[in-house]
Design an enzyme around this catalytic site. Sequence first.
Site, short mmCIF file in Angstrom:
data_model
loop_
_atom_site.label_atom_id
_atom_site.label_comp_id
_atom_site.label_asym_id
_atom_site.label_seq_id
_atom_site.Cartn_x
_atom_site.Cartn_y
_atom_site.Cartn_z
CB ILE A 66 4.04 1.31 -9.78
CG1 ILE A 66 5.57 0.92 -10.08
CG2 ILE A 66 3.04 0.15 -10.15
CD1 ILE A 66 6.24 -0.13 -9.15
CD GLU A 98 10.34 -10.88 -0.68
OE1 GLU A 98 11.44 -10.79 -1.27
OE2 GLU A 98 9.35 -10.24 -0.83
CG HIS A 104 10.07 -9.26 -4.45
ND1 HIS A 104 10.59 -8.79 -3.23
CD2 HIS A 104 10.09 -7.99 -5.16
CE1 HIS A 104 10.72 -7.21 -3.34
NE2 HIS A 104 10.20 -7.21 -4.51
N GLY A 130 9.28 -6.44 -10.73
CA GLY A 130 10.35 -5.81 -11.77
C GLY A 130 11.16 -6.72 -12.26
N1 LIG Z 1 7.18 -6.17 -6.84
C1 LIG Z 1 8.41 -5.68 -7.19
O1 LIG Z 1 9.13 -6.39 -7.72
C2 LIG Z 1 8.54 -4.02 -7.06
C3 LIG Z 1 9.27 -3.62 -8.23
C4 LIG Z 1 9.23 -2.03 -8.20
C5 LIG Z 1 8.98 -1.51 -7.09
N2 LIG Z 1 8.07 -2.12 -6.13
C6 LIG Z 1 7.52 -1.54 -5.11
O2 LIG Z 1 6.26 -0.74 -5.66
C7 LIG Z 1 5.94 0.45 -4.66
C8 LIG Z 1 5.60 1.54 -5.55
O3 LIG Z 1 6.88 1.92 -6.39
P1 LIG Z 1 6.82 3.47 -7.02
O4 LIG Z 1 8.11 3.47 -8.05
O5 LIG Z 1 5.25 3.59 -7.74
O6 LIG Z 1 6.91 4.43 -5.77
P2 LIG Z 1 6.52 6.00 -5.58
O7 LIG Z 1 7.49 6.41 -4.48
O8 LIG Z 1 6.70 6.63 -7.04
O9 LIG Z 1 5.16 6.09 -5.11
C9 LIG Z 1 4.64 5.45 -3.94
C10 LIG Z 1 3.19 6.39 -3.62
O10 LIG Z 1 2.47 5.75 -2.61
C11 LIG Z 1 2.08 6.89 -1.94
N3 LIG Z 1 1.81 6.39 -0.49
C12 LIG Z 1 2.88 6.24 0.35
N4 LIG Z 1 2.36 5.52 1.63
C13 LIG Z 1 0.74 5.58 1.52
C14 LIG Z 1 -0.38 5.06 2.08
N5 LIG Z 1 0.05 4.60 3.14
N6 LIG Z 1 -1.73 5.50 1.61
C15 LIG Z 1 -1.57 5.93 0.20
N7 LIG Z 1 -0.43 6.41 -0.37
C16 LIG Z 1 0.66 6.28 -0.09
C17 LIG Z 1 3.16 8.17 -2.04
O11 LIG Z 1 2.71 9.31 -1.52
C18 LIG Z 1 3.61 7.71 -3.56
O12 LIG Z 1 2.64 8.59 -4.41
C19 LIG Z 1 7.24 0.60 -3.92
O13 LIG Z 1 7.14 -0.02 -2.57
C20 LIG Z 1 8.30 -0.23 -4.45
O14 LIG Z 1 9.47 -0.70 -3.46
C21 LIG Z 1 8.11 -3.36 -6.17
#
Ligand SMILES: NC(=O)c1ccc[n+]([C@@H]2O[C@H](COP(=O)([O-])OP(=O)(O)OC[C@H]3O[C@@H](n4cnc5c(N)ncnc54)[C@H](O)[C@@H]3O)[C@@H](O)[C@H]2O)c1
Length: 405
Positions: free
Chosen positions: A158, A265, A288, A291
């Site tokens: 993301i 939630e 939430h 996505g």
């Molecule tokens: N709001 C929603 O509906 C929704 C939908 C999809 C995903 N998400 C959430 O979005 C987040 C990101 O998704 P993604 O697919 O990009 O994940 P991803 O695993 O591709 O990327 C996460 C990144 O965060 C980095 N990271 C982890 N902890 C860290 C920290 N403390 N400081 C800095 N960097 C850190 C990791 O190294 C990784 O590069 C996830 O938590 C996912 O659950 C939310």
Amino acid sequence: MMIDHDKVRVLLLENIHPDAVSRLETEGYHVETVGRALDEDELIERIDGVQLLGIRSKTQVTARVLEAASDLVAIGAFCIGTDQIDLSVAAARGVAVFNAPFSNTRSVVELALAEIIALTRRLTEKNAGMHAGVWDKAADGSHEVRGRSLGIVGYGNIGTQLSVLAENLGMRVYFYDTADKLTLGNAQRCGTLDELLENSDVVTLHVDGRPGNSGFFGEAQFARMRDQSLFLNLSRGFVIDHAALRRHLVSGHLAGAAVDVFPEEPKGRGDEFVSELRGLPNVILTPHIGGSTEEAQADIGGFVAGKLAQFVGEGNTTLSSNLPAIALPQQPGTYRLVHIHRNMPGVLAQVNSILAEHSVNVEGQLLSTRGEFGYLLTDIGIDYSEIVLTKLRAMKETVRLRVVR
Ligand SMILES: NC(=O)c1ccc[n+]([C@@H]2O[C@H](COP(=O)([O-])OP(=O)(O)OC[C@H]3O[C@@H](n4cnc5c(N)ncnc54)[C@H](O)[C@@H]3O)[C@@H](O)[C@H]2O)c1
């Protein structure tokens, strides 16, 4: 265990997209659906006899649930995260877990961009004013996003896509990630989180849900943010301290925030949403839905259902969240032994010597390991006796053995 397709029972919870149901029914599986999450006890009651379980982010698949799930072969997480599932207990019981890591990336990015523009322009207040009959054309506190700086914490699927699109809007992008990441476009990597906070007009969190991230963004981090800056969290609810965010909004230090995910939630539609962030000006609260677009839900439904079907039908584990990833084209006219085992020396030799002892010819074979577990696919001629399976099952390293036709 040889799985008979018309006897496969599938339980899909939390309103999973109909594309998943039709994809699984096409396989001949019997699909039951439930429109909400089940708690641990409810799930334990329903899981007996279920081979495939589909959940989204609200159902917890704990060790207790897995212990009660003696027929379970695989779990589909019809979402991005899998931390609601005890992955290691699932692997230890030979249960594969699949998710949809990329299906809703774009939806989250578009919501984040919409919120960045809406907050920077104070659309929230203009909109509320108009509905209350107030015509206020003042430009005070309203800005273009062009030329402003965006700090992305977590540069994964993301974060990187947001980086590219935000640059196209003329934003200066900074990012901070704990892992080494390829920098896209003109984005600038920050060596520390503090460096990012000091440089950003907008800070947005896109970190994953690992346990170490619990509460990692609290009072000290909000205090480091620029005066009149904006904050967004569309990652996980438990990563930020909501009371601290409230204080910084109420004091006027932060100019606004958008929050899509919360530590607690509501379980279902109609349950009250309780949060200290309710009722604050220039704060966008969403349930939430980062996505939650029809495009993403359809894509997730088809993608995860396809992974489950490939696992049941072929033993294919590509993109599994907890088992070694293997895809091996099956030789025509063979049976496939799917052997999940503890990763110890000599397992492959033992399997092959049992097969040789009973004159079973190996037509194709592939092994891969991941941590404590190994995953072995062996294609054999159809002419084998039950004793072969009994001996393979009796090996002390065997976690689970399945035969695929
Ligand atoms: N709001 C929603 O509906 C929704 C939908 C999809 C995903 N998400 C959430 O979005 C987040 C990101 O998704 P993604 O697919 O990009 O994940 P991803 O695993 O591709 O990327 C996460 C990144 O965060 C980095 N990271 C982890 N902890 C860290 C920290 N403390 N400081 C800095 N960097 C850190 C990791 O190294 C990784 O590069 C996830 O938590 C996912 O659950 C939310």
